[in-house]
Design a protein around this motif. Structure first.
Motif, PDB file in Angstrom:
ATOM      1  N   ASP A  68      -2.741   2.828  -3.406  1.00 10.15           N
ATOM      2  CA  ASP A  68      -2.953   3.842  -2.369  1.00 10.15           C
ATOM      3  C   ASP A  68      -1.663   4.603  -2.071  1.00 10.15           C
ATOM      4  OD1 ASP A  68      -5.653   3.356  -2.061  1.00 10.15           O
ATOM      5  OD2 ASP A  68      -5.408   2.039  -0.314  1.00 10.15           O
ATOM      6  N   GLU A  69      -0.561   3.876  -2.005  1.00  8.05           N
ATOM      7  CA  GLU A  69       0.727   4.520  -1.750  1.00  8.05           C
ATOM      8  C   GLU A  69       1.143   5.429  -2.894  1.00  8.05           C
ATOM      9  OE1 GLU A  69       3.334   1.249  -0.981  1.00  8.05           O
ATOM     10  OE2 GLU A  69       2.540   0.926   1.046  1.00  8.05           O
ATOM     11  N   SER A  70       0.883   5.007  -4.135  1.00  8.52           N
ATOM     12  CA  SER A  70       1.257   5.857  -5.272  1.00  8.52           C
ATOM     13  C   SER A  70       0.372   7.100  -5.336  1.00  8.52           C
ATOM     14  CB  SER A  70       1.196   5.076  -6.583  1.00  8.52           C
ATOM     15  OG  SER A  70      -0.130   4.746  -6.913  1.00  8.52           O
ATOM     16  N   ILE A  71      -0.905   6.985  -4.977  1.00  8.66           N
ATOM     17  CA  ILE A  71      -1.797   8.154  -4.931  1.00  8.66           C
ATOM     18  C   ILE A  71      -1.336   9.107  -3.842  1.00  8.66           C
ATOM     19  CG2 ILE A  71      -4.136   8.898  -4.313  1.00  8.66           C
ATOM     20  CD1 ILE A  71      -5.156   6.410  -5.813  1.00  8.66           C
ATOM     21  N   GLU A  72      -0.977   8.564  -2.699  1.00  9.70           N
ATOM     22  CA  GLU A  72      -0.477   9.388  -1.588  1.00  9.70           C
ATOM     23  C   GLU A  72       0.798  10.134  -2.000  1.00  9.70           C
ATOM     24  OE1 GLU A  72      -0.605  11.045   2.068  1.00  9.70           O
ATOM     25  OE2 GLU A  72      -1.959   9.389   1.627  1.00  9.70           O
ATOM     26  N   LYS A  73       1.714   9.434  -2.651  1.00 11.57           N
ATOM     27  CA  LYS A  73       2.967  10.044  -3.079  1.00 11.57           C
ATOM     28  C   LYS A  73       2.721  11.121  -4.130  1.00 11.57           C
ATOM     29  CE  LYS A  73       7.452   8.852  -5.040  1.00 11.57           C
ATOM     30  NZ  LYS A  73       8.266   7.790  -5.622  1.00 11.57           N
ATOM     31  N   LEU A  74       1.845  10.846  -5.065  1.00  8.12           N
ATOM     32  CA  LEU A  74       1.520  11.806  -6.111  1.00  8.12           C
ATOM     33  C   LEU A  74       0.877  13.060  -5.529  1.00  8.12           C
ATOM     34  CD1 LEU A  74       1.583  12.058  -9.229  1.00  8.12           C
ATOM     35  CD2 LEU A  74      -0.720  11.130  -9.235  1.00  8.12           C
ATOM     36  N   ALA A  75      -0.014  12.859  -4.559  1.00 10.88           N
ATOM     37  CA  ALA A  75      -0.710  14.000  -3.944  1.00 10.88           C
ATOM     38  C   ALA A  75       0.235  14.867  -3.120  1.00 10.88           C
ATOM     39  CB  ALA A  75      -1.860  13.496  -3.072  1.00 10.88           C
ATOM     40  N   THR A  76       1.231  14.273  -2.503  1.00 12.94           N
ATOM     41  CA  THR A  76       2.126  15.067  -1.653  1.00 12.94           C
ATOM     42  C   THR A  76       3.282  15.680  -2.431  1.00 12.94           C
ATOM     43  OG1 THR A  76       3.330  13.063  -1.033  1.00 12.94           O
ATOM     44  CG2 THR A  76       1.602  13.812   0.460  1.00 12.94           C
ATOM     45  N   GLU A  77       3.815  14.971  -3.410  1.00  8.56           N
ATOM     46  CA  GLU A  77       5.011  15.451  -4.099  1.00  8.56           C
ATOM     47  C   GLU A  77       4.731  16.287  -5.342  1.00  8.56           C
ATOM     48  OE1 GLU A  77       7.494  12.111  -4.875  1.00  8.56           O
ATOM     49  OE2 GLU A  77       7.757  11.640  -2.754  1.00  8.56           O
ATOM     50  N   LYS A  78       3.871  15.819  -6.199  1.00 11.52           N
ATOM     51  CA  LYS A  78       3.670  16.492  -7.476  1.00 11.52           C
ATOM     52  C   LYS A  78       2.599  17.581  -7.421  1.00 11.52           C
ATOM     53  CE  LYS A  78       3.388  15.615 -12.373  1.00 11.52           C
ATOM     54  NZ  LYS A  78       3.285  14.643 -13.424  1.00 11.52           N
ATOM     55  N   TYR A  79       1.575  17.401  -6.583  1.00 10.40           N
ATOM     56  CA  TYR A  79       0.477  18.361  -6.495  1.00 10.40           C
ATOM     57  C   TYR A  79       0.332  18.847  -5.049  1.00 10.40           C
ATOM     58  CZ  TYR A  79      -0.624  16.523 -11.084  1.00 10.40           C
ATOM     59  OH  TYR A  79      -0.546  16.145 -12.391  1.00 10.40           O
ATOM     60  N   PRO A  80       1.104  19.851  -4.649  1.00 13.74           N
ATOM     61  CA  PRO A  80       1.054  20.322  -3.263  1.00 13.74           C
ATOM     62  C   PRO A  80      -0.269  20.979  -2.884  1.00 13.74           C
ATOM     63  CG  PRO A  80       2.480  21.729  -4.582  1.00 13.74           C
ATOM     64  CD  PRO A  80       2.093  20.576  -5.438  1.00 13.74           C
ATOM     65  N   HIS A  81      -1.061  21.430  -3.874  1.00 19.84           N
ATOM     66  CA  HIS A  81      -2.363  22.018  -3.568  1.00 19.84           C
ATOM     67  C   HIS A  81      -3.294  20.986  -2.939  1.00 19.84           C
ATOM     68  CE1 HIS A  81      -0.810  24.989  -6.344  1.00 19.84           C
ATOM     69  NE2 HIS A  81      -1.731  25.828  -5.911  1.00 19.84           N
ATOM     70  N   ALA A  82      -3.070  19.728  -3.242  1.00 14.06           N
ATOM     71  CA  ALA A  82      -3.911  18.675  -2.682  1.00 14.06           C
ATOM     72  C   ALA A  82      -3.755  18.586  -1.165  1.00 14.06           C
ATOM     73  CB  ALA A  82      -3.575  17.330  -3.326  1.00 14.06           C
ATOM     74  N   GLU A  83      -2.571  18.935  -0.656  1.00 18.44           N
ATOM     75  CA  GLU A  83      -2.349  18.913   0.795  1.00 18.44           C
ATOM     76  C   GLU A  83      -3.244  19.923   1.502  1.00 18.44           C
ATOM     77  OE1 GLU A  83      -0.493  17.035   3.027  1.00 18.44           O
ATOM     78  OE2 GLU A  83      -0.421  15.731   1.290  1.00 18.44           O
ATOM     79  N   LEU A  84      -3.464  21.073   0.889  1.00 15.17           N
ATOM     80  CA  LEU A  84      -4.354  22.077   1.488  1.00 15.17           C
ATOM     81  C   LEU A  84      -5.779  21.556   1.600  1.00 15.17           C
ATOM     82  CD1 LEU A  84      -3.103  25.242  -0.417  1.00 15.17           C
ATOM     83  CD2 LEU A  84      -2.648  24.629   1.957  1.00 15.17           C
ATOM     84  N   LEU A  85      -6.221  20.844   0.592  1.00 14.74           N
ATOM     85  CA  LEU A  85      -7.585  20.308   0.610  1.00 14.74           C
ATOM     86  C   LEU A  85      -7.749  19.188   1.638  1.00 14.74           C
ATOM     87  CD1 LEU A  85      -8.164  20.177  -3.224  1.00 14.74           C
ATOM     88  CD2 LEU A  85      -9.189  21.781  -1.622  1.00 14.74           C
ATOM     89  N   ARG A  86      -6.681  18.482   1.916  1.00 11.17           N
ATOM     90  CA  ARG A  86      -6.750  17.373   2.867  1.00 11.17           C
ATOM     91  C   ARG A  86      -6.884  17.837   4.309  1.00 11.17           C
ATOM     92  NH1 ARG A  86      -2.421  13.001   1.901  1.00 11.17           N
ATOM     93  NH2 ARG A  86      -3.638  12.059   3.533  1.00 11.17           N
ATOM     94  N   GLN A  87      -6.744  19.135   4.549  1.00  7.26           N
ATOM     95  CA  GLN A  87      -6.941  19.653   5.896  1.00  7.26           C
ATOM     96  C   GLN A  87      -8.408  19.613   6.304  1.00  7.26           C
ATOM     97  OE1 GLN A  87      -5.218  23.554   5.890  1.00  7.26           O
ATOM     98  NE2 GLN A  87      -3.136  22.794   5.689  1.00  7.26           N
ATOM     99  N   VAL A  88      -9.291  19.525   5.319  1.00  5.86           N
ATOM    100  CA  VAL A  88     -10.723  19.431   5.594  1.00  5.86           C
ATOM    101  C   VAL A  88     -11.037  18.009   6.049  1.00  5.86           C
ATOM    102  CG1 VAL A  88     -13.035  19.629   4.594  1.00  5.86           C
ATOM    103  CG2 VAL A  88     -11.218  21.182   3.862  1.00  5.86           C
ATOM    104  N   LYS A  89     -11.773  17.887   7.137  1.00  2.81           N
ATOM    105  CA  LYS A  89     -12.105  16.565   7.667  1.00  2.81           C
ATOM    106  C   LYS A  89     -12.940  15.787   6.650  1.00  2.81           C
ATOM    107  CE  LYS A  89     -14.185  14.225  11.548  1.00  2.81           C
ATOM    108  NZ  LYS A  89     -14.930  14.339  12.782  1.00  2.81           N
ATOM    109  N   GLY A  90     -12.535  14.558   6.379  1.00  4.07           N
ATOM    110  CA  GLY A  90     -13.249  13.704   5.446  1.00  4.07           C
ATOM    111  C   GLY A  90     -12.666  13.681   4.048  1.00  4.07           C
ATOM    112  N   VAL A  91     -11.744  14.590   3.748  1.00  2.64           N
ATOM    113  CA  VAL A  91     -11.136  14.644   2.416  1.00  2.64           C
ATOM    114  C   VAL A  91      -9.810  13.899   2.464  1.00  2.64           C
ATOM    115  CG1 VAL A  91     -10.197  16.133   0.621  1.00  2.64           C
ATOM    116  CG2 VAL A  91     -12.235  16.832   1.869  1.00  2.64           C
ATOM    117  N   GLY A  92      -9.732  12.840   1.679  1.00  2.00           N
ATOM    118  CA  GLY A  92      -8.517  12.039   1.630  1.00  2.00           C
ATOM    119  C   GLY A  92      -7.689  12.377   0.409  1.00  2.00           C
TER     120      GLY A  92
END
Length: 106
Positions: free
Chosen positions: A20-44
């Motif tokens: 879970d921590e490695s997925i979180e790190k990958l989503a925030t550091e390497k793929y910044p577009h994923a942060e935009l999608l996480r603004q939607v409620k229910g999208v982790g």
């Protein structure tokens, strides 16, 4: 007698936490577009990362409706004359991502 099972649960829990921590790190550091999608409620982080990695280059889709069709989230069509029945989604495309998106929507 249950001590080996408790140790196994503890080991699995620590492995899941590390993933879970490695997925979180990958989503925030390497793929910044994923942060935009996480603004939607229910999208982790897992759903956002799967969406970004499945689509790869979003510029290849001219309209957002093309993404729906690519993922298999459009209704099947069997038009006959004036009849246009509402059918289920076609379920073509990436099954795992479709499950994640439907789960996030619920």
């Amino acid at each position: 007698m249950l001590l080996p099972l408790a140790r196994l649960v503890e080991t699995l829990s620590s492995c899941i936490k590390a993933y879970d921590e490695s997925i979180e790190k990958l989503a925030t550091e390497k793929y910044p577009h994923a942060e935009l999608l996480r603004q939607v409620k229910g999208v982790g982080p897992l759903t956002a990362l799967a969406y970004v990695l499945t689509l790869e280059d979003p510029k290849r889709f001219t309209k957002s409706r093309d993404v729906e069709a690519y993922l298999g989230l459009v209704p099947k069509q069997e038009d006959s004359g004036a009849s246009q029945p509402q059918l289920r989604i076609i379920k073509m495309g990436d099954m795992m991502l479709r499950r994640l998106l439907v789960g996030s929507a619920h």
